[in-house]
Design a protein around this motif. Structure first.
Motif: not given
Length: 941
Positions: A663, A665, A667-671, A735-738, A782
């Motif tokens: 895991d 972090n 740029g403020g995003s979780q990958y 990308d863990s969120n998307t 995207s």
């Protein structure tokens, strides 16, 4: 009768005395034909009483007894003609229903609510019910707010309020307006502004807008489930009206703002009368009726509920599921499935848009048979008449109906003006046929036929085309095709795909410019298969025959592929539960036939054993295969060649890999970062195979996945000699969120421990120590943007051997952009090198207009090989396309383009009236092939 319960909400307002009101206010009276007077009290300002109509009877004869002072014989404001009163028969006292007027000090602010319970062969019985609040009728079907009409100079505005007073607050106007017609028209629009406003009112009757998202060409059609008759019969019918009365317990009359609701059915009218015995309903004055699939308005409506009959005058209607809307002077509903229309006009355009409309003096719709017909029908587009026919028949649903289909036309440089008029013949429920006469101004006439069939076991088509004389080549030309799929037994099926053309240039000449042959050979296949997953076993058997016909004049007969008559494959696979052991055997027999080359029969047997060890952390799979191949040769072209050849080779391989995850972090995003190293070892001993003919074998193209193949040759005539190891790795960022994968990197290369002496005829021995270094990079910026690039570095030539770059933007269904470049070097022939750019797009221009196109350019030959450009406009009711194409015929099937080759041009126009038909050539299939990312509208449904 169908109706069981009714609720009558009557506005019964009572007065302290008629005489008192008469002394204090002026009366506006009107005498009816039977001598009765109807008067409206013009109450002065400040008077507490509300003006109500009153009925004044003619002076009765002297012998008539007046009614008792405490009881009024009729409710106030109810007009009862004298003949009807005389027809009322006396009934026993307990069954009489009298409405007693209660004397109150002030006018009743809330109307009294009564329920009439009606059962078979009984009179209505009144029951008190709770008064509905104002909000209960907020959605009565009428547009909330003030509705005003202009009066004369003295009276000023005539206004009516529906619902709560907005008190000057702003409100959103419904989309489409309804009061303004869109577009420009040469003649007066069919639907005037008042009718368009009425359509907007009907549109609001549905729970969901029938034209919701209709601008999107891929939007799903709204599915509507009809309310069953059982639900309607069991439902209570609520009827609200200003005045009501009951005659003889059989006839119910309502007047003033009549509002009826039962289940999904809704009726609004100024007056309504229901006969409980005859089961008929008559409504007059601003009638509005709606249900889950239909809404209409008319001046008058006569409905026979028991027989499903109706008669409407000056009606407007909306069919939600289509969606369609239209009007007619008279509508006759003769049964539940049969209806007739006089002076009708209809369109699928949303209210406020009437770009196309079909008119007919007489129209009939039979939903039971799925057929409709119209007399003196004509089509107008943008107010301009474009098509007329004295009679036309058409299907009303997806059931088939014999008749002419929409014609197609276009213009090409090769064929000139090209028009086709298909005729559809519905032979039987499982058979149909399409006969298409075609005319080309430069070549002449052609006849096409396509027969389709469907049985319990099989389905297929038989197609044939015949041109008696092609004026450009002065000979007859023809083609035939038969496609069939048959299920003989569970797991046993057959496939036929047989094709034939009269000459090699048939497709290039006679296909229109939107369709072209994308291969140099026309295959024919007959296959019988039994298999594995379908049969529930690990056994697969197939027997097939394959034949090829050349459709490329640049290919000589000696270069044609071998026919395989037949090819038999028998494969067995078995895994053992609880043991990491897998056994398999692939067996093949093929007879190769060629008129100009050596023929042969090949038997190939390949048993294998693998020991798969797999887990989430990695895998290790050793595998050993024994391959035995034997040939029986005939029709030898070289003297001294043996007639029997055999080959036996062991093949040993080991596939291994590991999976690492971490895991991050960034740029403020979780990958989620993965690292997947892989290794593949392959050993095959060297064996001379130069005396074996090449029947169906070729080299695989080199890419990342070919680094892990056990044989770099496709086909069984060559088995490579190998002592090599492949080292590769794959790394991903997710990308863990998307869930998007913004970056994927693949790198790999083969290390050779010996030279490769087994090659194709005419090719030298390969002596390099390594293969091309393969690298691929891909990802998604995207949801709509993605990219892909790949390259191969040749260490021997110290240069790039392959290269590809692609950037894609895809916002379905309207916006598509593809940018790409491809490079492929051929070290043996520079003319075979490919260096090509490719750009394609579909983007909005302005308003409802879109542009689309493609430009494919060969840098190696300095020529445009494929290009087209077009524009289209689409809205809720029509789509227009114009397309121009410039191309080199056959550029997609040949590697070398003659410098003297001249491009051809073609021009096409298509007009699709949604819900009606499409005129012109269908370009959807062409765009799906040539515009990457483009899909037909049905793909999104």
């Amino acid at each position: 009768m169908n109706y069981r319960f009714y609720t009558i909400s009557s506005a019964l307002l009572f007065f302290t005395g008629v005489a008192s009101a008469a002394n204090n206010a002026a009366w506006n009276c009107e005498q009816t034909k039977n001598g009765e007077w109807t008067c409206l009290n013009q109450t002065p300002a400040g008077n507490e009483l509300t003006a109500q109509p009153q009925v004044i009877k003619p002076t009765p004869p002297a012998q008539a007894k007046p009614a008792p002072p405490e009881t009024v014989a009729q409710p106030p404001a109810t007009v009862v003609p004298a003949p009807v009163q005389q027809a009322v028969k006396p009934e026993p006292e307990p069954e009489k229903i009298n409405v007693v007027e209660k004397v109150v000090e002030k006018a009743v602010a809330e109307p009294q609510k009564l329920r009439v319970k009606v059962t078979e062969n009984q009179k209505p019985v009144l029951e008190k019910v709770e008064t509905k609040t104002e909000t209960a009728n907020a959605n009565s079907g009428k547009v909330p707010g003030w509705t005003c009409k202009t009066g004369d100079d003295k009276s000023g505005w005539n206004c009516n309020l529906v619902g709560a007073d907005p008190k000057g607050e702003a409100h959103v106007v419904a989309e489409g307006g309804g009061s303004e017609e869109s577009g420009s028209y040469l003649f007066t629009p069919t639907f005037d502004r008042k009718q368009e406003r009425d359509f907007q009112t009907l549109r609001a009757e549905f729970d969901k807008d029938p034209w919701q998202s209709c601008e999107v060409w891929g939007a799903k059609k709204r599915k509507i489930r009809a309310t069953s008759a059982e639900v309607r019969d069991a439902a209570t019918t609520d009827i609200n009206a200003d005045f009501s009365e009951v005659f003889d317990g059989e006839v119910l009359n309502f007047a003033g703002n009549v509002d009826m609701v039962r289940a999904d059915q809704h009726l609004i009218a100024d007056k309504a009368s229901y006969d409980t015995v005859a089961e008929t309903l008559d409504a007059q004055g601003s009638v509005l009726y709606s249900e889950d699939q239909l809404a209409f308005s008319s001046e008058t409506a006569s409905l026979s509920l028991g027989k499903d009959e109706a008669r409407l005058r000056k009606a407007q209607f909306i069919v939600a599921e289509a969606p369609f809307r239209g009007n007619a002077e008279v509508v006759y509903r003769e049964s539940k499935g049969l209806s007739r229309y006089n002076d009708a006009a209809f369109t699928s355009c949303a209210p406020g848009n009437q770009d196309w409309i079909v008119h007919a003096s007489r129209m009939k719709i039979n939903r039971d048979s799925g057929q409709g017909s119209a007399k003196n029908a004509w089509l107008e587009f943008k107010g301009v008449p474009v098509l007329y026919t004295p009679y036309i028949s058409f299907p009303t649903d997806n059931r088939r109906l014999s008749g002419l289909l929409a014609p197609t036309w276009g213009s090409t440089q090769r064929n000139g003006f090209d028009v086709s008029v298909p005729f559809y013949w519905n032979i039987a429920p499982n058979f149909d046929d399409i006969v298409t006469p075609r005319y080309m101004s430069k070549r002449g006439e052609q006849l096409r036929n396509k027969f389709r069939y469907l049985t319990d076991m099989s389905r297929g088509t038989f197609s044939a085309e015949y041109m008696p004389n092609d004026q450009l080549v002065n000979k007859a030309r023809y083609s035939a095709s038969w496609k069939d799929q048959t299920s003989l037994l569970p797991g046993l099926s057959s496939l036929l795909d047989l094709n034939y053309v009269s000459d090699k240039t048939y497709f290039n000449d006679l296909n229109n410019a939107l369709g072209f042959q994308n291969t140099s050979y026309l295959p024919s296949t007959a296959l019988l298969s039994y298999g594995g997953a379908v049969a529930g076993t690990g056994v697969g058997l197939s027997v097939g025959a394959y034949h090829y016909q050349s459709v490329d004049k640049t290919i000589p007969d000696a270069a044609m592929p071998y026919d395989m008559l037949p090819r038999v494959n028998f494969n067995v696979a078995r895994a053992f539960e609880g043991l990491p052991v897998t056994l398999a055997m692939n067996n093949e027999f093929t007879h190769f036939y060629h008129t100009d080359l050596v023929n042969g029969q090949r038997i190939n047997i390949a048993p294998s054993l693998s020991l798969p060890l797999e887990s989430s952390a990695g895998y290790f799979i050793p595998r050993i295969t024994g391959q035995y191949t034997q040939y029986q040769l005939s029709n030898q072209t070289l003297a001294g060649q043996p007639s029997t050849i055999s080959r036996t080779l062991p093949i040993f391989s080991v596939s291994s890999g590991m999976n690492f995850e971490k895991d991050l972090n960034f740029g403020g995003s979780q990958y989620l970062h993965t690292l997947e190293p892989q290794a593949f070892y392959l050993y095959i001993p060297r064996k001379d195979q130069s005396n074996i003919p090449v029947f169906d074998t070729a080299l695989y193209d080199t890419n990342f996945y070919s680094l892990f193949r056990e044989n770099r040759f496709a086909g069984g005539d060559r088995v490579q000699d190998a002592n090599q190891v492949t080292l590769a790795t794959v790394s991903r960022f997710i990308d863990s969120n998307t869930g998007l994968e913004p970056l994927k990197v693949s790198l790999g290369q083969i290390m050779y421990f010996q030279d490769r002496t087994v090659t194709m005829p005419g090719q030298p021995t390969e002596t390099s120590n390594t293969s091309n270094f393969v690298g691929e990079l891909s990802g998604q910026f995207s949801k709509h943007w993605s990219y892909m690039t790949g390259t191969q570095w040749d260490p021997e030539a110290n240069g790039f051997a392959r290269g590809q770059v692609a950037l894609k933007y895809n916002m379905q269904p309207n916006q598509i952009v593809n940018l790409g470049y491809r490079y492929r070097r051929n070290p043996l022939d520079s003319l075979q090198t490919i260096s090509q750019t490719d750009v394609s797009f579909r983007l909005p221009l302005f308003g409802e207009w879109y542009g689309f196109g493609r430009w494919q350019y060969s840098l190696n030959f300095d020529k445009t090989t494929e290009s087209f450009i077009g524009v289209e406009r689409e809205n809720c009711c029509w789509r227009f396309r114009i397309l121009g194409r410039r191309f080199i015929n056959g550029a997609n099937t040949i590697a070398f383009i003659d410098p003297s080759t001249k491009p051809e041009t073609a021009f096409f126009v298509q007009l699709e009236l949604k819900g009606l038909s499409s005129f012109g050539d269908n370009v959807d299939t062409f765009l799906q092939t040539n515009l990457k990312g483009y899909r037909k509208a049905s793909y999104f449904e």
